[in-house]
Write an enzyme that holds these catalytic residues in place. Structure first.
Site, PDB file in Angstrom:
ATOM      1  N   ASP A   1       6.930   1.660   2.163  1.00 50.50           N
ATOM      2  CA  ASP A   1       6.500   0.619   0.595  1.00 50.50           C
ATOM      3  C   ASP A   1       6.003  -0.624   0.665  1.00 50.50           C
ATOM      4  OD1 ASP A   1       7.655   3.445  -0.108  1.00 50.50           O
ATOM      5  OD2 ASP A   1       9.356   2.236  -0.084  1.00 50.50           O
TER       6      ASP A   1
ATOM      7  N   ASP B   1       7.225  -3.996  -0.380  1.00 42.95           N
ATOM      8  CA  ASP B   1       8.130  -5.204  -0.669  1.00 42.95           C
ATOM      9  C   ASP B   1       7.884  -6.459  -1.599  1.00 42.95           C
ATOM     10  OD1 ASP B   1      10.561  -3.800   0.101  1.00 42.95           O
ATOM     11  OD2 ASP B   1       9.615  -3.402   1.957  1.00 42.95           O
TER      12      ASP B   1
END
Length: 212
Positions: A134, A136
């Site tokens: 992911d 961030d």
């Protein structure tokens, strides 16, 4: 220095290792002139010292190392890298999906800063990213209408591109909350500051003094 900031240390710096058996790896990290990241302090155990971390790359199973050190031993500091700086080196599908995100942000939104695996791969040149990584992001927030517009923009971008953003909204005073938790509409939110963690109402994010 705030959470997520980067610092550089001399290899011989007199730190206290908090991860058992990690001193040699931390010394080698500093010898390579790689950065450490500022973590949340515990005033009771850390006093005025900094707590720093190093997330190791995939080849070392992403182990997280930590240490404690006096601020006077920090040689250099920098904020986390900006998203445009990191995006230039990314492969598809991220490389093609990020320009639309940056081009359609609600005002006033400066480019977000990046932490986590995307930042560490960019900073070190070591492999941190995998297929499920992911992105961030750390967003600077001015008010609730700004936060609401920004979180809705990220939700729409995720639906359009099939990618996932994690990260935090940083309100005035250094109060950080998960953007997903904020977008979920909860009445009380988990807030993280540089040296504390507590539950807060939404209104208090802009009005309440930072917890000590």
């Amino acid at each position: 220095m705030r959470r997520h900031d980067l610092v550089w240390l001399a290899p011989q710096a007199p730190w206290q290792v908090l991860t058992p058996g990690a001193d040699a790896r931390l010394r080698a990290w500093a010898e390579a002139r790689l950065p450490f990241v500022v973590a949340r302090r515990d005033p009771v155990t850390d006093g005025d010292q900094l707590r720093l971390g190093v997330p190791l790359p995939l080849a070392e199973r992403r182990q997280r190392l930590s240490l404690r050190i006096e601020r006077t031993h920090v040689q250099r500091t920098a904020p986390p890298p900006l998203l445009p700086e990191v995006a230039e080196a990314l492969a598809a599908p991220w490389r093609d999906a990020l320009p639309p995100l940056l081009a359609d942000l609600p005002e006033p939104t400066p480019p977000p800063r990046v932490f986590g695996s995307f930042a560490w791969q960019s900073l070190t040149g070591l492999p941190y990213l995998h297929a499920g990584s992911d992105l961030d992001l750390l967003w600077q927030i001015t008010e609730h209408t700004h936060a609401a517009a920004l979180t809705e923009r990220m939700r729409r971008w995720e639906r359009e591109h099939g990618l996932r953003i994690d990260g935090e909204l940083r309100f005035p005073g250094g109060r950080c909350v998960s953007w997903r938790e904020y977008a979920g509409g909860a009445a009380r939110l988990l807030v993280k500051s540089d040296d504390a963690c507590w539950l807060s109402t939404r209104d208090a994010l802009l009005t309440q003094p930072v917890a000590a």
